[in-house]
Design a protein around this motif. Sequence first.
Motif, PDB file in Angstrom:
ATOM      1  N   LEU A 151      -3.323   9.836   6.974  1.00 50.61           N
ATOM      2  CA  LEU A 151      -2.731   9.241   5.784  1.00 50.61           C
ATOM      3  C   LEU A 151      -3.831   8.923   4.789  1.00 50.61           C
ATOM      4  CD1 LEU A 151      -0.250   6.622   7.310  1.00 50.61           C
ATOM      5  CD2 LEU A 151       0.188   8.980   6.663  1.00 50.61           C
ATOM      6  N   LEU A 211       0.840  -1.190   0.000  1.00 49.15           N
ATOM      7  CA  LEU A 211       0.000   0.000   0.000  1.00 49.15           C
ATOM      8  C   LEU A 211       0.878   1.243   0.000  1.00 49.15           C
ATOM      9  CD1 LEU A 211      -2.076  -1.382   2.952  1.00 49.15           C
ATOM     10  CD2 LEU A 211      -3.105  -0.934   0.750  1.00 49.15           C
ATOM     11  N   GLY A 261      -5.255   1.719  -2.990  1.00 46.85           N
ATOM     12  CA  GLY A 261      -5.991   0.488  -2.774  1.00 46.85           C
ATOM     13  C   GLY A 261      -5.126  -0.741  -2.553  1.00 46.85           C
ATOM     14  N   TYR A 286      -9.511   2.761  11.022  1.00 44.12           N
ATOM     15  CA  TYR A 286      -9.611   2.588   9.582  1.00 44.12           C
ATOM     16  C   TYR A 286     -10.585   1.436   9.280  1.00 44.12           C
ATOM     17  CZ  TYR A 286      -5.183   5.181   8.955  1.00 44.12           C
ATOM     18  OH  TYR A 286      -4.190   6.133   8.939  1.00 44.12           O
ATOM     19  N   LEU A 299      -9.771   6.032   6.266  1.00 49.01           N
ATOM     20  CA  LEU A 299      -9.741   6.568   7.620  1.00 49.01           C
ATOM     21  C   LEU A 299     -11.145   6.945   8.053  1.00 49.01           C
ATOM     22  CD1 LEU A 299      -7.980   7.591  10.021  1.00 49.01           C
ATOM     23  CD2 LEU A 299      -8.028   9.824   8.907  1.00 49.01           C
ATOM     24  N   PHE A 344      -6.006   5.944  15.566  1.00 47.02           N
ATOM     25  CA  PHE A 344      -6.741   6.015  14.310  1.00 47.02           C
ATOM     26  C   PHE A 344      -7.659   4.803  14.186  1.00 47.02           C
ATOM     27  CE2 PHE A 344      -4.006   9.222  12.288  1.00 47.02           C
ATOM     28  CZ  PHE A 344      -2.859   9.121  13.065  1.00 47.02           C
ATOM     29  N   GLN A 403       2.582   4.970  11.888  1.00 46.02           N
ATOM     30  CA  GLN A 403       1.468   4.468  12.661  1.00 46.02           C
ATOM     31  C   GLN A 403       1.627   2.956  12.769  1.00 46.02           C
ATOM     32  OE1 GLN A 403      -2.169   5.787  10.745  1.00 46.02           O
ATOM     33  NE2 GLN A 403      -1.362   7.846  10.478  1.00 46.02           N
ATOM     34  N   MET A 417     -12.538  -4.627  -0.006  1.00 49.96           N
ATOM     35  CA  MET A 417     -11.953  -4.872  -1.324  1.00 49.96           C
ATOM     36  C   MET A 417     -12.238  -3.712  -2.261  1.00 49.96           C
ATOM     37  SD  MET A 417     -10.291  -7.705  -1.485  1.00 49.96           S
ATOM     38  CE  MET A 417     -10.304  -8.114  -3.216  1.00 49.96           C
ATOM     39  N   MET A 418     -13.445  -3.181  -2.175  1.00 49.47           N
ATOM     40  CA  MET A 418     -13.851  -2.145  -3.120  1.00 49.47           C
ATOM     41  C   MET A 418     -13.212  -0.790  -2.823  1.00 49.47           C
ATOM     42  SD  MET A 418     -15.708  -3.462  -5.411  1.00 49.47           S
ATOM     43  CE  MET A 418     -16.418  -1.984  -6.147  1.00 49.47           C
ATOM     44  N   GLN A 419     -13.174  -0.414  -1.547  1.00 46.61           N
ATOM     45  CA  GLN A 419     -12.743   0.941  -1.181  1.00 46.61           C
ATOM     46  C   GLN A 419     -11.321   1.010  -0.640  1.00 46.61           C
ATOM     47  OE1 GLN A 419     -14.492   3.631  -1.895  1.00 46.61           O
ATOM     48  NE2 GLN A 419     -16.102   2.351  -2.752  1.00 46.61           N
ATOM     49  N   GLY A 420     -10.727  -0.146  -0.346  1.00 48.11           N
ATOM     50  CA  GLY A 420      -9.386  -0.124   0.221  1.00 48.11           C
ATOM     51  C   GLY A 420      -9.412   0.303   1.675  1.00 48.11           C
ATOM     52  N   LEU A 421      -8.337   0.954   2.106  1.00 44.55           N
ATOM     53  CA  LEU A 421      -8.179   1.361   3.506  1.00 44.55           C
ATOM     54  C   LEU A 421      -8.619   2.818   3.643  1.00 44.55           C
ATOM     55  CD1 LEU A 421      -7.034   0.055   6.091  1.00 44.55           C
ATOM     56  CD2 LEU A 421      -4.837   1.081   5.516  1.00 44.55           C
ATOM     57  N   PHE A 432      -4.453   6.416   1.714  1.00 48.48           N
ATOM     58  CA  PHE A 432      -3.891   5.195   1.151  1.00 48.48           C
ATOM     59  C   PHE A 432      -4.410   4.917  -0.253  1.00 48.48           C
ATOM     60  CE2 PHE A 432      -1.566   3.029   4.501  1.00 48.48           C
ATOM     61  CZ  PHE A 432      -2.019   3.656   5.657  1.00 48.48           C
TER      62      PHE A 432
END
Lengths: 114, 116
Positions: A102, A88, A106, B35, B45, B33, B105, B39-43, A104
């Motif tokens: 942050l 990532l 995907g 998060y 916050l 934090f 982090q 799969m669709m949107q990723g990581l 990120f």
Amino acid sequence: QKEVEQDPGPLSVPEGAIVSLNCTYSNSAFQYFMWYRQYSRKGPELLMYTYSSGNKEDGRFTAQVDKSSKYISLFIRDSQPSDSATYLCAGTLWRGAAGNKLTFGGGTRVLVKP
Amino acid sequence: DARVTQTPRHKVTEMGQEVTMRCQPILGHNTVFWYRQTMMQGLELLAYFRNRAPLDDSGMPKDRFSAEMPDATLATLKIQPSEPRDSAVYFCASGPPLHRGGDTQYFGPGTRLTVL
């Protein structure tokens, strides 16, 4: 459009090959960039941290930032099966990613085959 | 070996139920934090705290999500009522103060939530 974009892969390479990973970003205010590695069913862990443009090397890993083209790269030399993971990229506006937001990408899944 | 801990590691619940996820940051870290990863949107916050005060929760659906830090050793994320679209892995991360090398982090192992 997401602020940080990555090809999801998977990227499959033979052991010993160079892995080349890329990200593009749209927020020109980003100053600091990071690469995280995430193994399956684990949390991400920091690999590399760079400021502004230029190269940074750490062992088998090299991170490059080209702010003029908003392009971030990570190269892994002499890849090992243990490098198989999702990578990532992330950008942030300020120094001190520990305390700041942050953004990120995907993630790109990498498979290194023995 | 200091680590961020999260409980539960897995949660399966039915739509409409309340879900509470807990995080214990690394001792001495002052930023926490939350998060969400799909799969669709990723990581993405959801929210973060510094010295227990909320700094940014703009990524969080306010009508059903709430995040708190009752004390320095505990952060909570609640979803009420839960919906199937909330199914995801929820990560907590903590970070040290800048003067103590605050350049990264540290992520916990995540809570894998499934809402049926």
